[in-house]
Design an enzyme around this catalytic site. Structure first.
Site, PDB file in Angstrom:
ATOM      1  CG  LEU A   1      -1.810  -1.245   1.365  1.00 52.17           C
ATOM      2  CD1 LEU A   1      -2.556  -1.210   2.686  1.00 52.17           C
ATOM      3  CD2 LEU A   1      -2.766  -1.368   0.198  1.00 52.17           C
ATOM      4  CB  SER A   2       0.257   4.709  -1.138  1.00 55.25           C
ATOM      5  OG  SER A   2      -0.842   5.053  -0.321  1.00 55.25           O
ATOM      6  CB  CYS A   3       0.350   3.856   4.321  1.00 55.36           C
ATOM      7  SG  CYS A   3      -0.529   2.285   4.316  1.00 55.36           S
ATOM      8  NE  ARG A   4       7.380   5.557   1.739  1.00 50.99           N
ATOM      9  CZ  ARG A   4       7.048   5.818   0.491  1.00 50.99           C
ATOM     10  NH1 ARG A   4       6.332   4.999  -0.168  1.00 50.99           N
ATOM     11  NH2 ARG A   4       7.431   6.905  -0.124  1.00 50.99           N
TER      12      ARG A   4
END
Length: 183
Positions: A155-158
């Protein structure tokens, strides 16, 4: 006389997954669909109108009170469409749809629309798994919406988790299935 292309209203919510909507728009156009793009104000922070207009061949719409639509953009943009796709479908949009709110153009389009709706959720794992979001998802399923995803992955939140927007090719296949069943 050639048959008229099926009309798809592609609405894009404000999340990082909006970048995938450009690929989806391109795949829809290449498959012969007539695509009209509507973006939320937040989506414009992630993807630009020039890209979407070039891929769809039509100007992108943002406003409920767009002067190009004298009867109202929510009325004119939902006329004779074959399906509405919301990609990414953010937690905010899912909540607005589930509660019947019409606070922006996309939520107003949702309420005006009578064609099948495909929702491609995208958000963080904790957000997707929140009880309130899951209640809204259940309501939308009961209302007849077709959910595609979200997927597990990076996810983009790593972090890894559930909340990744489905790939455009999978959304295209889901659309084709829904349209086939709807005819």
């Amino acid at each position: 006389m050639e048959p008229t292309a099926q009309r798809i209203l592609l609405t894009i919510g404000g999340g990082i997954a909006a970048y995938k909507a450009a690929d989806l728009c391109s795949k829809l156009a290449q498959a012969g669909y007539q695509v009209q793009v509507v973006t939320s104000r937040a989506a414009t922070e992630f993807i630009g109108d020039a890209t979407l207009a070039a891929l769809s061949g039509r100007p992108v719409v943002h406003d409920v009170f767009d002067p190009r639509f004298p009867l109202g953009s929510h009325i004119e943009l939902t006329r004779e469409i074959d399906a509405m796709i919301v990609a990414p479908a953010t937690a905010n949009l899912l909540a607005q749809f589930a509660q019947g709110m019409a606070s922006d153009l996309i939520s107003t389009l949702y309420l005006q629309n009578t064609s099948p709706v495909l929702l491609a959720p995208a958000m963080s794992d904790p957000m997707w798994n929140h009880l309130a979001v899951q209640r809204n998802v259940q309501t939308l399923r009961e209302d007849g919406c077709h959910l595609v995803g979200p997927e597990d992955g990076w996810l983009s939140c790593r972090v890894k988790g559930t909340g990744r927007m489905s790939e455009p090719v999978d959304l295209l296949l889901a659309l084709e299935s829904v349209l086939k069943d709807h005819c």
